[in-house]
Motif scaffolding. Structure first.
Motif, mmCIF file in Angstrom:
data_model
loop_
_atom_site.group_PDB
_atom_site.id
_atom_site.type_symbol
_atom_site.label_atom_id
_atom_site.label_comp_id
_atom_site.label_asym_id
_atom_site.label_seq_id
_atom_site.Cartn_x
_atom_site.Cartn_y
_atom_site.Cartn_z
ATOM 1 N N ARG A 1 -13.175 -32.654 -7.140
ATOM 2 C CA ARG A 1 -12.466 -31.501 -6.583
ATOM 3 C C ARG A 1 -10.965 -31.777 -6.643
ATOM 4 O O ARG A 1 -10.424 -32.549 -5.856
ATOM 5 C CB ARG A 1 -12.915 -31.242 -5.154
ATOM 6 C CG ARG A 1 -14.399 -30.869 -5.051
ATOM 7 C CD ARG A 1 -14.783 -30.493 -3.647
ATOM 8 N NE ARG A 1 -16.175 -30.086 -3.551
ATOM 9 C CZ ARG A 1 -16.766 -29.660 -2.429
ATOM 10 N NH1 ARG A 1 -16.066 -29.622 -1.291
ATOM 11 N NH2 ARG A 1 -18.029 -29.313 -2.432
ATOM 12 N N ILE A 2 -10.338 -31.143 -7.615
ATOM 13 C CA ILE A 2 -8.922 -31.390 -7.874
ATOM 14 C C ILE A 2 -8.211 -30.045 -8.000
ATOM 15 O O ILE A 2 -8.742 -29.104 -8.611
ATOM 16 C CB ILE A 2 -8.731 -32.200 -9.179
ATOM 17 C CG1 ILE A 2 -9.406 -33.569 -9.058
ATOM 18 C CG2 ILE A 2 -7.255 -32.378 -9.504
ATOM 19 C CD1 ILE A 2 -9.436 -34.340 -10.355
ATOM 20 N N ARG A 3 -7.023 -29.954 -7.416
ATOM 21 C CA ARG A 3 -6.175 -28.784 -7.634
ATOM 22 C C ARG A 3 -5.418 -29.008 -8.943
ATOM 23 O O ARG A 3 -4.328 -29.589 -8.968
ATOM 24 C CB ARG A 3 -5.219 -28.602 -6.464
ATOM 25 C CG ARG A 3 -5.923 -28.268 -5.152
ATOM 26 C CD ARG A 3 -4.920 -28.050 -4.035
ATOM 27 N NE ARG A 3 -5.583 -27.699 -2.785
ATOM 28 C CZ ARG A 3 -4.935 -27.478 -1.628
ATOM 29 N NH1 ARG A 3 -3.601 -27.587 -1.600
ATOM 30 N NH2 ARG A 3 -5.610 -27.164 -0.540
ATOM 31 N N LEU B 1 -1.080 -30.906 -12.295
ATOM 32 C CA LEU B 1 -0.485 -30.815 -13.621
ATOM 33 C C LEU B 1 1.046 -30.789 -13.540
ATOM 34 O O LEU B 1 1.748 -31.399 -14.365
ATOM 35 C CB LEU B 1 -1.002 -29.559 -14.330
ATOM 36 C CG LEU B 1 -0.622 -29.368 -15.802
ATOM 37 C CD1 LEU B 1 -1.192 -30.481 -16.666
ATOM 38 C CD2 LEU B 1 -1.135 -28.014 -16.297
ATOM 39 N N SER B 2 1.562 -30.107 -12.537
ATOM 40 C CA SER B 2 3.026 -30.003 -12.399
ATOM 41 C C SER B 2 3.655 -31.275 -11.862
ATOM 42 O O SER B 2 4.874 -31.460 -11.985
ATOM 43 C CB SER B 2 3.371 -28.823 -11.482
ATOM 44 O OG SER B 2 2.835 -29.046 -10.176
ATOM 45 N N SER B 3 2.847 -32.162 -11.294
ATOM 46 C CA SER B 3 3.410 -33.366 -10.695
ATOM 47 C C SER B 3 3.225 -34.614 -11.555
ATOM 48 O O SER B 3 3.766 -35.669 -11.220
ATOM 49 C CB SER B 3 2.781 -33.606 -9.313
ATOM 50 O OG SER B 3 1.375 -33.795 -9.428
ATOM 51 N N GLU C 1 -3.759 -37.370 -19.690
ATOM 52 C CA GLU C 1 -4.075 -36.795 -18.387
ATOM 53 C C GLU C 1 -3.744 -35.299 -18.362
ATOM 54 O O GLU C 1 -4.491 -34.491 -17.794
ATOM 55 C CB GLU C 1 -3.301 -37.531 -17.282
ATOM 56 C CG GLU C 1 -3.752 -38.956 -17.043
ATOM 57 C CD GLU C 1 -3.229 -39.951 -18.071
ATOM 58 O OE1 GLU C 1 -3.587 -41.131 -17.997
ATOM 59 O OE2 GLU C 1 -2.439 -39.533 -18.951
ATOM 60 N N HIS C 2 -2.615 -34.935 -18.996
ATOM 61 C CA HIS C 2 -2.281 -33.517 -19.111
ATOM 62 C C HIS C 2 -3.378 -32.760 -19.870
ATOM 63 O O HIS C 2 -3.759 -31.642 -19.486
ATOM 64 C CB HIS C 2 -0.938 -33.348 -19.839
ATOM 65 C CG HIS C 2 0.246 -33.414 -18.936
ATOM 66 N ND1 HIS C 2 0.807 -34.599 -18.531
ATOM 67 C CD2 HIS C 2 0.987 -32.432 -18.351
ATOM 68 C CE1 HIS C 2 1.840 -34.359 -17.741
ATOM 69 N NE2 HIS C 2 1.975 -33.049 -17.611
#
Length: 328
Positions: free
Chosen positions: A17-19, A24-26, A34-35
């Motif tokens: 469960r990941i936002r 992605l922005s951080s 990872e992107h």
């Protein structure tokens, strides 16, 4: 490096469960793999493959990404009990990416697309992939790495499916024959389970078998019928033993289907029909028993009773049905 490996495993795990947008922005710009994984979680597969193929320069990583998507599609199809959909082939976005990766050298992109087709020809949607290739691409560049092996594999797969289909048809025919034989055996005796469940009690007496004689002109499908009466305390059971004719030499025989012995009328109200036990099928050369159970009240019986009965059946020969009946 160890922490990045753990992060990649977390991002690749579909149950995490990941936002994704927020993470992605951080992420640092240097975390390209990872992107790509986060973009894949967001359904932006072309962007993810663009990073893996164009920016990281790795066709192997791009194929691995597509393979994981393919495995998840197959697992989802198995769980749903159906085939995987070919409308969302995970390799088509990669072909689109490699074809557009180097506008200054389109031949390089076409060669990479052909390599993708060659390496994953058993999984890729071949028709959709071929439509994506440049129109001026020589057929010779496709023939050896992709077209010829694909045709050979498809022919081999078709032959395997034909063999499997033949084996399944043979097994179905064998199981159907065993089922019919089991039904014939289970209904061949007055102690059959179907009659035992009626709770008829002890058998008082049984008559000798009587050969049935039709009252109407017989058809070529007319079976041999032997009638036997079984007397119980409050029931009369009639067994119609039906012998279907064997198949003629060199020809398919006719099966009797939906066979039932029916007492249509009784001359005395002391004997009334209660239940029929039919048979679904009697193959050529086989004998089966159908039953009619009548409720009997001997104390109310005034002399003899006359029964009007019929043997009802359907003839199945070469896929065509013909209704048949025997009055007696």
């Amino acid at each position: 490096a160890a922490y990045r490996d753990k992060l990649r495993r977390l991002l690749a795990w579909p149950g995490s469960r990941i936002r994704s947008e927020r993470l992605l922005s951080s992420l640092p710009p240097s975390f390209l793999r990872e992107h790509a994984l986060l973009l894949g979680r967001l359904g932006r597969h072309e962007h993810a493959l663009g990073i893996l193929y164009s920016r990281l320069g790795s066709l192997d990583l791009a194929l691995e990404y597509c393979d994981v998507r393919r495995e998840r599609q197959l697992a989802g199809a198995d769980a749903a009990g159906g085939p995987a959909s070919s409308s969302d082939c995970p390799y088509l976005p990669l072909i689109k990416v490699v074809l557009s990766s180097d506008p200054d050298d389109p031949d390089r992109g076409a060669a990479a697309a052909v390599r993708v087709l060659a390496l994953r020809r058993g999984s890729v949607d071949k028709v959709a992939a071929l439509k994506m290739l440049p129109g001026d691409l020589p057929v010779s560049s496709l023939a050896r790495p992709f077209l010829i092996p694909a045709v050979v594999e498809d022919e081999s797969r078709a032959r395997r499916l034909m063999v499997a289909s033949s084996l399944l048809r043979s097994r179905h025919a064998r199981l159907r024959k065993e089922l019919v034989e089991a039904q014939l055996t289970s209904q061949a005796d007055v102690r059959s389970p179907a009659l035992a469940r009626l709770g008829l009690g002890e058998l008082v007496r049984a008559s000798r078998g009587t050969r049935a004689r039709p009252v109407h002109a017989t058809s070529p499908w007319f079976p041999d019928v032997l009638l036997t009466r079984y007397h119980f305390r409050r029931s009369l059971v009639i067994q119609a033993q039906v012998a279907n004719a064997p198949a003629p030499v060199g020809r398919a025989g006719a099966a009797l289907a939906d066979v039932a012995f029916v007492v249509a009328e009784s001359s005395d109200e002391a004997i009334v029909p209660r239940l029929e036990l039919p048979l679904g099928r009697i193959p050529p050369g086989s004998t089966g028993s159908v039953w009619c159970v009548l409720a009997a009240s001997p104390g109310r019986l005034d002399g003899s009773a006359f029964l009007t009965s019929e043997l009802r059946f359907t003839v199945r020969d070469d896929g065509e049905d013909e209704a048949g009946g025997l009055g007696g």
